[in-house]
Structure formats: C-alpha cells, structure tokens
Design an enzyme around this catalytic site. Structure first.
Site, PDB file in Angstrom:
ATOM      1  N   ASP A  11       0.887  -1.171   0.000  1.00 21.90           N
ATOM      2  CA  ASP A  11       0.000   0.000   0.000  1.00 21.90           C
ATOM      3  C   ASP A  11       0.919   1.213   0.000  1.00 21.90           C
ATOM      4  O   ASP A  11       1.618   1.471   0.976  1.00 21.90           O
ATOM      5  CB  ASP A  11      -0.863  -0.047   1.268  1.00 21.90           C
ATOM      6  CG  ASP A  11      -1.709   1.216   1.445  1.00 21.90           C
ATOM      7  OD1 ASP A  11      -1.560   2.153   0.626  1.00 21.90           O
ATOM      8  OD2 ASP A  11      -2.497   1.256   2.405  1.00 21.90           O
ATOM      9  N   TYR A 230       0.946   0.256  15.022  1.00 17.56           N
ATOM     10  CA  TYR A 230       0.011   0.138  13.901  1.00 17.56           C
ATOM     11  C   TYR A 230       0.488   0.933  12.693  1.00 17.56           C
ATOM     12  O   TYR A 230       0.791   2.107  12.800  1.00 17.56           O
ATOM     13  CB  TYR A 230      -1.381   0.656  14.294  1.00 17.56           C
ATOM     14  CG  TYR A 230      -2.332   0.598  13.132  1.00 17.56           C
ATOM     15  CD1 TYR A 230      -2.989  -0.583  12.829  1.00 17.56           C
ATOM     16  CD2 TYR A 230      -2.521   1.695  12.305  1.00 17.56           C
ATOM     17  CE1 TYR A 230      -3.823  -0.664  11.739  1.00 17.56           C
ATOM     18  CE2 TYR A 230      -3.358   1.617  11.207  1.00 17.56           C
ATOM     19  CZ  TYR A 230      -4.010   0.446  10.927  1.00 17.56           C
ATOM     20  OH  TYR A 230      -4.829   0.357   9.839  1.00 17.56           O
ATOM     21  N   LYS A 233      -3.096  -2.885   8.189  1.00 14.64           N
ATOM     22  CA  LYS A 233      -3.209  -4.349   8.263  1.00 14.64           C
ATOM     23  C   LYS A 233      -2.261  -4.997   7.252  1.00 14.64           C
ATOM     24  O   LYS A 233      -1.672  -4.336   6.422  1.00 14.64           O
ATOM     25  CB  LYS A 233      -4.648  -4.766   7.981  1.00 14.64           C
ATOM     26  CG  LYS A 233      -5.454  -4.963   9.265  1.00 14.64           C
ATOM     27  CD  LYS A 233      -5.178  -6.298   9.924  1.00 14.64           C
ATOM     28  CE  LYS A 233      -5.874  -6.413  11.273  1.00 14.64           C
ATOM     29  NZ  LYS A 233      -5.035  -6.745  12.390  1.00 14.64           N
TER      30      LYS A 233
END
Ligand code: F6R
Ligand code: MG
Ligand code: MG
Length: 365
Positions: A11, A230, A233
């Site tokens: 991403d 984080y 995902k």
C-alpha cells in the site's frame, strides 16, 4: 522449464483515504518495471485490490532474489514519489524502512513466492486480500485442500489420494521463521487446532504428498511485528497452483462462498466477513468489508496468459449480497464483543492510553 513466481504487494497511497490507488500511481509502478526489468523478468502483471498494488513476476532467479525484490522495491519507491506528487493519502505507507537491503521481506511489502518445474499446462490463481491479515486464508486453504465437502478431488482423484502437507508459521515469533509441518488427513485435528487461531498461526505453504510439488505459497508478514506499532493491516497475497494433482480451480474457490469472518475491517481492529470481489475493487463500507480478489492464469515458459477474474461471475453476486448482509448484521453491534478484535489485535494505540487514564479514576469501596 523451472520458473519462479513472485508476487510482491504494498500500500503506497490511495484516493479518498485507504480506498483505491490512483491510475497514475498504477501506471508509474508499471512504467518503472517495464523500463528496468531488463532480462531478469520473463513476464509481469500489475493489479490492485483495495488500497494495495501487487506486482506478479515470473523469472528464473529463485525465491528471495535480491534483484527481483530490489526491482519491486524501486517500483514502489517510484510509485510513492507519484503518490506524494498527487497528494494521495498514506503515500509510501508500507515502505517501513528507508532503504532496500537485499530482501524485501521485513521491509513492509507482502511477499509470496514459489519455484517449480512448469507442468505441460500450468494453471494457477493469484489471490490478494485487503483490510485483513494473512490468517484470512487459513480456513479456505483448510477446506480447499483437506475437506472433501469443498474438495471433491480428495475422494474422486487418485492423484490426490495421499493428501497434502501443510506448512504452518507461528507469526507471533519474530526472532526467526518458526514453522511446523503437518499432514492431511492424518493430522487434521492438529491442523485445525492451530488454524483456529488466525492471528498466530498462518499457512505459509502447502505441498502435494503424491508428487511432492509445491501447491501454495502465501505471505505471512505481520506489519506491526516489523514496525512495533500500527501502520496498517497485513493485507496478504497468495499463489495457488491448481488442477491435476492439485485441487481444481473451482475447489479452491469454493470456500470463498462462506464469507467467513476475518480480522481487519475498519482501523484493522474489527471482525468482518471476507467478500470475494472483482479485480481492482476498492473498499467502502466501514473501510471494508475485508475483500479478496482472485486472478487465474496459465503460464508457459514463464509467459502469462491474460487473467481470468475468478470472482467476476454471476454466482459471486449472490455471495456478495450474502456477505454484505453478514457485514451489516455484525456492524449492528458496533464496538461490542465479537464485533471488535481482542486487545492484542487492536491496531491503534489510543485505547491503551485511554485505559491508562481511566485506571487512575477507578475507586475501591
Ligand atoms: C485499515 C485501514 C483503514 C484506516 C482508517 C483510518 O487497514 O487502512 O481502516 O485504519 O481509514 O486511517 P488513518 O489512521 O490513516 O486516518
Ligand atoms: Mg492501507
Ligand atoms: Mg491495504
């Protein structure tokens, strides 16, 4: 001919939040590969699933090859520059390290690779999922390779009578790759006992016990294990060889009609059903639902045919409606209980801070 299939995905920025990469970004990645591939790559394809871009290569350099990984890394760096220029959201998000150091594993992008001698006909399916993590493939792989309820070949085909060997990775262990090899059907209950825990145990490879040939290679990266916090995902990719001594394409696709609940969805912190979608589909409702695409190819002398978009078929419209309903039903309970992931999987640190503050306000009678 012996070839390697490598799929590397990241991403590196998208439009409107974490929804879908721009056309210009996809073109930039493609242009980079086209210009720099030289004679190291035989063929390649670029695709998107949700906010992720995947590069599928065929080559003869084996797994973990630094030139192939470097080419993908540089293409993502070039794409990141374009994403920044366009003002895309989350530009360069998955490139967690500043520089490439020989192997793209551990630097952010997800990798799945397999090397094999091409069969006379070599069909395979490339899966990519978004807004979920590598454990999302556990159940479909179990059902597709070890359960005759989905894989009728286990009963009907003599080429599959010995079953399959599952290689299962303990992804919580970060010192090195820690894995176990278990055989279906003898070890079915042990396999199920591990695959029950999608966030810890992940199928990384499957082998035919008749031919010894590799059938599956899946990515097992857990981004928060790399970054310690984080950063999105882990959106897994996977290669599955089909037909002959492997399950048929349709047997591998069959379990995706369940829309099984996986980890991910909004802020990587919820539970949602996995929706099989068409190639290039973005995400939407509640930054989801978690999605999976499947592109089927044949490869000959390393050259890919055009892709067949496996979930672009009227049957899957029915499944998508069912999965949308399952999504809505779980979303109706918002943050409560099973709708949200357990503490260890909540991928934003905010709640930890909140709990610390609240801790001080608790009173004893
Ligand atoms: C999940 C995902 C999104 C984001 C959410 C908030 O994997 O990518 O659900 O977590 O859109 O994004 P930020 O924190 O970037 O504003
Ligand atoms: Mg993302
Ligand atoms: Mg993603």
């Amino acid at each position: 001919m012996k070839i390697t299939l490598s799929v590397i995905k990241a991403d590196i920025g998208s439009i409107g939040g974490h929804l879908r990469p721009s056309k210009a970004l996809m073109e930039t990645v493609e242009k980079h590969i086209e210009e720099k591939k030289g004679d190291m790559v035989i063929d390649y394809r670029i695709s998107s699933t949700g906010d992720d871009i995947a590069i599928l290569f065929s080559h003869q350099k084996g797994r973990g090859n630094s030139e192939i990984h470097g080419l993908a890394w540089d293409a993502f760096v070039a794409g990141t520059a374009k994403a920044k220029e366009e003002g895309l959201y989350g530009a360069g998000q998955d490139l967690l390290k500043d520089s490439f150091s020989g192997n793209i594993k551990g630097l952010g992008p997800a990798v799945a690779e397999m090397e094999f001698e091409e069969r006379e006909n070599e069909p395979f399916i490339f899966f990519a999922a978004d807004k979920t993590d590598p454990g999302a493939y556990n159940l479909p792989l179990y059902l597709g390779f070890a359960d005759p309820m989905h894989c009728s070949g286990l009963i009907l085909s003599p080429k599959m009578s010995k079953g399959f060997k599952f290689v299962i990775m303990d992804v919580a262990y970060t010192e090195e790759d820690r894995y176990i090899e278990l055989n279906a059907p003898e070890d079915l209950y042990d396999i199920a006992a591990l695959l029950r825990d999608n966030e810890r145990f992940v199928v990384s490879e499957i082998y035919s016990r008749d031919s010894g040939e590799v059938a599956v290679a899946a990515s097992t990266t857990r981004l928060h294990n790399i970054a310690g916090k984080y950063i999105g995902k882990d959106d897994p990719v996977m290669l599955v060889r089909v037909q002959g001594s492997f399950p048929a394409a349709g047997e591998i696709l069959s379990p995706y009609n369940i829309g099984h609940y996986v980890a991910g969805f909004m802020r990587g912190s919820h539970t949602g059903p996995l929706m099989p979608v068409k190639a290039g589909c973005g995400t939407s409702f509640f930054d989801g639902p978690p999605i999976v695409t499947a592109a089927a190819f044949c490869v000959q002398n390393g050259i890919f045919t055009e892709a067949v978009d496996c979930f672009d078929h009227p049957y899957w419209d029915y499944v998508r409606r069912k999965v949308a309903r399952k999504s809505t039903e779980l979303r109706e309970q918002g943050f409560s209980g099973a709708a949200m992931l357990p503490y260890s999987e909540l991928e934003y640190g905010g709640i930890v801070e909140k709990m610390k503050q609240l801790e001080g306000k608790f009173k004893s009678l």
